[in-house]
Design a protein around this motif. Structure first.
Motif, PDB file in Angstrom:
ATOM      1  N   PRO A  39       0.816  -1.217   0.000  1.00 37.16           N
ATOM      2  CA  PRO A  39       0.000   0.000   0.000  1.00 37.16           C
ATOM      3  C   PRO A  39       0.846   1.261   0.000  1.00 37.16           C
ATOM      4  O   PRO A  39       2.011   1.243   0.394  1.00 37.16           O
ATOM      5  CB  PRO A  39      -0.796  -0.112   1.301  1.00 37.16           C
ATOM      6  N   ALA A  40       0.241   2.361  -0.439  1.00 42.39           N
ATOM      7  CA  ALA A  40       0.908   3.657  -0.362  1.00 42.39           C
ATOM      8  C   ALA A  40       1.071   4.037   1.105  1.00 42.39           C
ATOM      9  O   ALA A  40       0.321   3.574   1.966  1.00 42.39           O
ATOM     10  CB  ALA A  40       0.076   4.707  -1.089  1.00 42.39           C
ATOM     11  N   ASP A  41       2.050   4.886   1.380  1.00 39.41           N
ATOM     12  CA  ASP A  41       2.245   5.345   2.753  1.00 39.41           C
ATOM     13  C   ASP A  41       1.269   6.451   3.123  1.00 39.41           C
ATOM     14  O   ASP A  41       1.043   6.709   4.308  1.00 39.41           O
ATOM     15  CB  ASP A  41       3.690   5.808   2.937  1.00 39.41           C
ATOM     16  N   ALA A  42       0.707   7.100   2.112  1.00 42.70           N
ATOM     17  CA  ALA A  42      -0.311   8.120   2.393  1.00 42.70           C
ATOM     18  C   ALA A  42      -1.092   8.396   1.122  1.00 42.70           C
ATOM     19  O   ALA A  42      -0.575   8.220   0.021  1.00 42.70           O
ATOM     20  CB  ALA A  42       0.334   9.414   2.886  1.00 42.70           C
ATOM     21  N   PHE A  43      -2.325   8.814   1.296  1.00 41.32           N
ATOM     22  CA  PHE A  43      -3.045   9.446   0.200  1.00 41.32           C
ATOM     23  C   PHE A  43      -2.734  10.932   0.257  1.00 41.32           C
ATOM     24  O   PHE A  43      -2.338  11.446   1.314  1.00 41.32           O
ATOM     25  CB  PHE A  43      -4.562   9.233   0.364  1.00 41.32           C
ATOM     26  N   THR A  44      -2.914  11.615  -0.859  1.00 44.41           N
ATOM     27  CA  THR A  44      -2.644  13.054  -0.875  1.00 44.41           C
ATOM     28  C   THR A  44      -3.738  13.795  -1.633  1.00 44.41           C
ATOM     29  O   THR A  44      -4.336  13.251  -2.565  1.00 44.41           O
ATOM     30  CB  THR A  44      -1.292  13.376  -1.546  1.00 44.41           C
TER      31      THR A  44
END
Ligand code: C2O
Length: 574
Positions: free
Chosen positions: A198-203
């Protein structure tokens, strides 16, 4: 009405970065329709610090998100792209139909070789009868994780929107962010045969918002005047995730999807797959305060780990206490398929549309995952898919392999050995797609590798049914077609059944990316009137890398305006 575009222009606040605002403020004059707009894109690396972690990312003009391309309908766009990074690069203009300009479409190894380090290429195309919200992104490896930006195409001078002029417009780009090097991550994931982490964060416009580790002050914010109505141009530029978007206590009125007007549809939340854009109107009609705009996951697949923390931006009224807590936005559960269906049901073309009624070419295309047999001598390292196999993905069980030069070049110059023309118009094997795998084997569902294309006669009326399969897992796949928009005439759950399928031939939405419902199907129609080589693929990059794609070749017609021109002299070489 001559002022309307100028009015729009003055009130477009571009909060993407202060660098851009400076640039934006200089351009006071609006060109008349049909003019040429020049842009200079330098693909560069830049050091950024996010989530208390500093790394190099690839950007355009050292901006993240990248610069906005502003034009009007029917304008000609020339973007000179120079690659100042050590990596291969191309730019794709997502949603631009590229009428007679396939050479400038951008997908690597489909319409061009990548722009190599130190090289440049000028993209030239016209926004023929197109307006609305688009975006551009890199179309090679996973570079588009950070190489993306908006394209805003205004109506021609004097032509108003089909809704009340909003007070301001804002671009809202949803993205995914990794702490590590994305190109390295791509290599590791593909070598492992296993799933993507998974990504480390959405932005939101590059900002994760306060919910992550060490991100409290990295928040995007729109300041709003009480009582005014705002147009938000939503773009999902994420890599591997579909997303819900909602604003606390505020309704969203969808007025455009994939850069085509829709009947106004009011909802509490929307869902965008990567590759989809949506314009929504929001009226600041609540008590003065600070409201969250939230972006969270829509995950329809089973057993996949994904980022669950929402990215948050602020929708902040003038007069709100600045460091008050924001009211939380309510997002649906990550697996709320009904919420997704509700949004889809709400999308209707603004006016009755001219849907092809008679069909010349009927294609049935399964979309889904595969597990290939382990071929590695080090299975622990390289066969980390289900049941010690390697993950793949396919259309009609053909896993797409990119050639070594572009298919368009090979097709145009009649260079053999790069692709075949035998992409099947239906799966080679029929089974209960939505509920079972062949022979009920959920593993070892071997895909056939190939660079297969389907050739279409100029002007043929095409119907394409996409059918999700359940190998490994069913999943909503955002399928994107280059070179065209298409009418989404129907969709449903389970296996497609022509006897019971309900089609809307009156006012279906005209889109370029369709989220094929999880364990279901979607039917699209279009007229193949744009000659060239057009990629059709899942816009989740991990699936694209695994082979979830195919290529449509549309032949030339007879007239000059039905023939693809010669390639440009500076077309990159492989
Ligand atoms: Cu937005 Cu082929 O991609």
């Amino acid at each position: 009405m001559a002022n309307s575009v100028a009015f729009v222009f003055v009130f477009v606040y571009l909060p993407l970065s202060s660098y851009f605002q400076a640039f934006h403020a200089m351009a006071h004059e609006w060109p008349a329709g049909g003019s040429t707009r020049f842009y200079d894109f330098k693909v560069q690396t830049m050091r950024v610090t996010k989530l208390c972690n500093t790394k190099e990312i690839v950007t355009v003009n050292k901006m993240f998100p990248g610069p906005v391309v502003y034009v009007q309908e029917d304008d000609r766009i020339i973007v000179n792209v120079t690659n100042e990074t050590p990596y291969n690069a191309t730019i794709h203009w997502h949603g631009v139909r590229q009428k007679l300009s396939c050479w400038f479409d951008g997908p690597s190894y489909i319409t061009q070789c990548p722009i190599q380090a130190g090289q440049s290429f000028a993209y030239e195309f016209t926004m023929v009868k197109q307006k609305g919200t688009f975006f551009w992104h890199a179309h090679v490896s996973w570079l588009r994780a950070t190489v993306y930006g908006a394209i805003v195409v205004y109506p021609k001078t004097g032509v108003p929107y089909p809704f009340k002029q909003p007070y301001e417009e804002h671009i809202v780009i949803l993205g995914e962010y990794w702490l590590g090097d994305v190109l390295q991550l791509e290599r590791q994931v593909l070598a492992s045969g296993g799933p993507a982490p998974p990504a480390d964060a959405f932005t939101i416009n590059g900002h994760p918002g306060p919910n992550y580790n060490c991100s409290r002050n990295d928040v995007y914010r729109i300041d709003v005047v009480p009582g005014k109505t705002y147009l938000l141009r939503l773009i999902n530029a994420g890599l591997n995730m579909e997303n819900f978007f909602a604003i606390a206590n505020h309704k969203l009125t969808v007025v455009e999807a994939d850069a085509e007007y829709t009947k106004p549809f009011t909802t509490d939340r929307v869902m965008l797959g990567p590759g989809q854009t949506m314009n929504v109107l929001v009226t600041a009609d609540q008590t003065i305060g600070k409201y969250s705009m939230a972006m969270g996951p829509y995950m329809s697949a089973q057993n996949i780990s994904f980022q669950r923390i929402s990215a948050i931006a602020y929708f902040q009224y003038l007069g709100a206490v600045p460091n008050s807590v924001s009211l939380p936005a309510k997002l649906p559960n990550f697996n709320d398929n009904l919420a997704v269906k509700t949004v889809m049901d709400g999308l209707r073309s603004l006016k009755p549309v001219d849907v092809p009624k008679k069909i010349d070419t009927n294609l049935f295309v399964t979309v889904g995952l595969n597990v290939n047999k382990c071929r590695s001598k080090t299975p622990q390292k390289n066969c980390r898919g289900m049941n010690n196999g390697t993950f793949a993905a396919s259309m009609n069980n053909i896993s797409f392999v990119k050639p070594t030069i572009s298919i368009l070049e090979a097709y145009y110059k009649k260079i053999g050995g790069q692709f075949t023309v035998d992409f099947p118009g239906a799966p080679l094997q029929f089974y209960d797609f939505a509920n079972g795998a062949p022979n009920n084997a959920p593993n070892n569902t071997q895909a056939i590798n190939g660079t297969r294309t389907k050739v279409l006669k100029f002007g043929s009326r095409v119907q394409l049914i996409f059918q999700d399969t359940s190998t490994v897992t069913t999943e909503n796949h955002p399928i994107h077609l280059h070179g065209y928009s298409f009418y989404v005439v129907g969709y449903g759950t389970g296996n497609f059944n022509p006897q019971t399928a309900n089609f809307n031939l009156i006012d279906p939405p005209y889109m370029n990316t369709i989220g094929v419902p999880v364990g279901g199907w979607a039917a699209i129609r279009f007229v193949a009137d744009n000659p060239g080589v057009w990629f059709m693929h899942c816009h989740l990059d991990i699936h694209q890398s695994w082979g979830l794609g195919a290529v449509l070749i549309v032949e030339n017609g007879k007239g000059e305006l039905e023939t693809l021109p010669h390639p440009p002299a500076d077309l990159p070489r492989c």
